[in-house]
Design a protein around this motif. Structure first.
Motif, PDB file in Angstrom:
ATOM      1  N   PHE A 110       9.730   2.526  -4.464  1.00  0.00           N
ATOM      2  CA  PHE A 110       8.643   1.994  -3.653  1.00  0.00           C
ATOM      3  C   PHE A 110       8.868   2.167  -2.147  1.00  0.00           C
ATOM      4  N   GLY A 111       9.907   2.888  -1.764  1.00  0.00           N
ATOM      5  CA  GLY A 111      10.112   3.203  -0.353  1.00  0.00           C
ATOM      6  C   GLY A 111      10.631   2.067   0.487  1.00  0.00           C
ATOM      7  N   VAL A 112      11.448   1.192  -0.077  1.00  0.00           N
ATOM      8  CA  VAL A 112      12.042   0.088   0.693  1.00  0.00           C
ATOM      9  C   VAL A 112      12.963   0.660   1.766  1.00  0.00           C
ATOM     10  N   SER A 113      12.932   0.030   2.932  1.00  0.00           N
ATOM     11  CA  SER A 113      13.673   0.556   4.081  1.00  0.00           C
ATOM     12  C   SER A 113      15.142   0.160   4.101  1.00  0.00           C
ATOM     13  N   THR A 116       0.740 -17.843  -5.312  1.00  0.00           N
ATOM     14  CA  THR A 116       0.696 -16.762  -6.295  1.00  0.00           C
ATOM     15  C   THR A 116       0.775 -15.407  -5.591  1.00  0.00           C
ATOM     16  N   LEU A 117       1.690 -14.570  -6.020  1.00  0.00           N
ATOM     17  CA  LEU A 117       1.941 -13.291  -5.352  1.00  0.00           C
ATOM     18  C   LEU A 117       0.667 -12.491  -5.157  1.00  0.00           C
ATOM     19  N   PHE A 118      -0.183 -12.480  -6.168  1.00  0.00           N
ATOM     20  CA  PHE A 118      -1.355 -11.615  -6.136  1.00  0.00           C
ATOM     21  C   PHE A 118      -2.488 -12.171  -5.265  1.00  0.00           C
ATOM     22  N   GLU A 119      -2.299 -13.387  -4.752  1.00  0.00           N
ATOM     23  CA  GLU A 119      -3.283 -13.982  -3.857  1.00  0.00           C
ATOM     24  C   GLU A 119      -2.728 -14.214  -2.450  1.00  0.00           C
ATOM     25  N   ALA A 120      -1.410 -14.129  -2.314  1.00  0.00           N
ATOM     26  CA  ALA A 120      -0.781 -14.404  -1.021  1.00  0.00           C
ATOM     27  C   ALA A 120      -1.087 -13.286  -0.024  1.00  0.00           C
ATOM     28  N   ALA A 121      -1.146 -13.657   1.228  1.00  0.00           N
ATOM     29  CA  ALA A 121      -1.304 -12.673   2.306  1.00  0.00           C
ATOM     30  C   ALA A 121       0.061 -12.058   2.591  1.00  0.00           C
ATOM     31  N   LEU A 122       0.234 -10.784   2.269  1.00  0.00           N
ATOM     32  CA  LEU A 122       1.516 -10.102   2.454  1.00  0.00           C
ATOM     33  C   LEU A 122       1.448  -9.228   3.704  1.00  0.00           C
ATOM     34  N   PRO A 123       2.202  -9.552   4.732  1.00  0.00           N
ATOM     35  CA  PRO A 123       2.212  -8.731   5.951  1.00  0.00           C
ATOM     36  C   PRO A 123       2.692  -7.314   5.665  1.00  0.00           C
ATOM     37  N   VAL A 168       9.947  -8.879   4.628  1.00  0.00           N
ATOM     38  CA  VAL A 168      11.257  -9.012   3.998  1.00  0.00           C
ATOM     39  C   VAL A 168      11.117  -9.980   2.835  1.00  0.00           C
ATOM     40  N   TYR A 169      11.342  -9.490   1.629  1.00  0.00           N
ATOM     41  CA  TYR A 169      11.426 -10.365   0.466  1.00  0.00           C
ATOM     42  C   TYR A 169      12.848 -10.915   0.387  1.00  0.00           C
ATOM     43  N   VAL A 170      12.987 -12.230   0.301  1.00  0.00           N
ATOM     44  CA  VAL A 170      14.308 -12.846   0.121  1.00  0.00           C
ATOM     45  C   VAL A 170      14.472 -13.131  -1.368  1.00  0.00           C
ATOM     46  N   ILE A 171      15.454 -12.475  -1.976  1.00  0.00           N
ATOM     47  CA  ILE A 171      15.655 -12.522  -3.430  1.00  0.00           C
ATOM     48  C   ILE A 171      16.875 -13.381  -3.738  1.00  0.00           C
ATOM     49  N   LEU A 198       7.348  -7.530  -7.277  1.00  0.00           N
ATOM     50  CA  LEU A 198       7.124  -7.870  -5.871  1.00  0.00           C
ATOM     51  C   LEU A 198       6.879  -6.620  -5.027  1.00  0.00           C
ATOM     52  N   LEU A 199       7.690  -5.604  -5.245  1.00  0.00           N
ATOM     53  CA  LEU A 199       7.557  -4.381  -4.456  1.00  0.00           C
ATOM     54  C   LEU A 199       6.281  -3.623  -4.801  1.00  0.00           C
ATOM     55  N   ALA A 200       5.926  -3.617  -6.076  1.00  0.00           N
ATOM     56  CA  ALA A 200       4.713  -2.916  -6.482  1.00  0.00           C
ATOM     57  C   ALA A 200       3.483  -3.541  -5.817  1.00  0.00           C
ATOM     58  N   GLU A 201       3.462  -4.865  -5.721  1.00  0.00           N
ATOM     59  CA  GLU A 201       2.314  -5.529  -5.102  1.00  0.00           C
ATOM     60  C   GLU A 201       2.264  -5.258  -3.606  1.00  0.00           C
ATOM     61  N   TRP A 202       3.422  -5.256  -2.952  1.00  0.00           N
ATOM     62  CA  TRP A 202       3.437  -4.924  -1.518  1.00  0.00           C
ATOM     63  C   TRP A 202       2.972  -3.482  -1.310  1.00  0.00           C
ATOM     64  N   ALA A 203       3.498  -2.550  -2.120  1.00  0.00           N
ATOM     65  CA  ALA A 203       3.129  -1.141  -1.959  1.00  0.00           C
ATOM     66  C   ALA A 203       1.637  -0.916  -2.231  1.00  0.00           C
ATOM     67  N   ARG A 204       1.072  -1.652  -3.158  1.00  0.00           N
ATOM     68  CA  ARG A 204      -0.330  -1.497  -3.492  1.00  0.00           C
ATOM     69  C   ARG A 204      -1.239  -1.820  -2.300  1.00  0.00           C
ATOM     70  N   ARG A 205      -0.789  -2.722  -1.447  1.00  0.00           N
ATOM     71  CA  ARG A 205      -1.620  -3.168  -0.337  1.00  0.00           C
ATOM     72  C   ARG A 205      -1.401  -2.389   0.951  1.00  0.00           C
ATOM     73  N   THR A 206      -0.384  -1.559   1.008  1.00  0.00           N
ATOM     74  CA  THR A 206      -0.085  -0.862   2.267  1.00  0.00           C
ATOM     75  C   THR A 206      -0.565   0.582   2.222  1.00  0.00           C
TER      76      THR A 206
END
Length: 296
Positions: free
Chosen positions: A173-176, A235-242, A246-249, A288-296
């Protein structure tokens, strides 16, 4: 040379150079002298991980992990072990070894590779590579591209198989970067690199400093921090993801520390059926990463 392993391969085999390679019935003497491993007590992958953390070299195994490391930083290769069947696939590495006088050994018994790695999953090739130094947060931020970026802050994750799976998803997913707390003992292991299937070379490890300073630096670079929690999060799928996130795992089992979660900008949870408490940490990271990538 009559007993050369390249003889039957004709002109397509790697050049011999001036370093002969002998085929012996059990060519393990040189191996044992370099890294003593008792046959009766082959080290577990966890023991191997702990030992590698203390060394300046990393013992990689698995075809994709070894090839990815060699492709990106061939000058770090220090020793190569392989079975006969891997010769055609690894000819570029063998030619490099000959040209740069790097030792390599063709072994007949895969048990030798199992003893070197402490794993059944060596896939017929083992490489000793110099470790890459971990970057500082300031250095990483200085060279980070503008625009959307995602990083993973691993708060206690330690199982090498989970780390490897996280690295594979991160590369996909291209994490930096993978961000490691200042006092974390986590370092890349051979087991994690094998599971990552080459992903370990695509995502750098970055060492954080003091927690408050690290948070300030990340926010100053435009990042928001999202605590990933099992319950009581948006909920991940409703949250506003900048776009810079940084996801803290948290660690396997106990999750992330509550004090760190309180310092984050948002809290997110992955909704499910409720039939199990939560996803495995590596599986959750992929979601988590798939949802972030889907929105960017």
């Amino acid at each position: 040379m009559s007993d050369s392993p390249w003889k039957s391969r004709g002109p397509k085999g790697p050049p011999r150079g001036d370093r002969p390679v002998h085929r012996e019935p059990r060519p393990t003497r040189e191996v044992r002298e370099q890294r003593p491993v008792h046959r009766e007590e082959a080290p577990s992958e966890e023991h191997q991980h702990a030992r590698e953390h203390r060394d300046s070299e990393l013992r990689l195994y698995g075809v994709n992990a070894v090839k990815a490391a060699f492709h990106r930083r061939p000058e770090s290769l220090r020793k190569l072990y392989l079975v006969q069947d891997r010769i055609p696939q690894l000819q570029p590495m063998l030619r490099w070894c000959v040209a740069h006088r790097v030792g390599y050994r063709v072994v007949e018994d895969e048990g030798d590779l199992r003893r070197l790695t402490g794993s059944e999953h060596h896939e017929g090739v083992v490489a000793d590579m110099l470790r890459e130094p971990q970057q500082t947060l300031a250095t990483w931020l200085q060279h980070l591209h503008a625009g959307p970026a995602c990083a993973l802050w691993l708060d206690g994750v330690g199982n090498p198989h989970n780390v490897g799976a996280i690295l594979r998803s991160a590369a996909h997913f291209g994490v930096s970067a993978i961000l490691l707390p200042k006092h974390s003992n986590l370092a890349l292991s051979g087991a994690a690199a094998r599971v990552a299937e080459g992903g370990a070379e695509a995502v750098p490890f970055v060492r954080l400093g003091r927690e408050d300073n690290s948070l300030a630096q990340l926010r100053g670079a435009g990042f928001a921090l999202a605590a990933t929690v099992v319950r009581d999060g948006k909920t991940l799928f409703e949250a506003a993801l900048p776009q810079r996130l940084v996801y803290v795992i948290g660690a396997e089992g106990e999750g992330m520390s509550s004090s760190l979660a309180e310092l984050c900008d948002l809290r997110v949870s992955i909704p499910g059926s409720g039939k199990v408490e939560s996803l495995n940490v590596a599986a959750a990271t992929a979601v988590l990463l798939a949802e972030w990538a889907r929105r960017t």
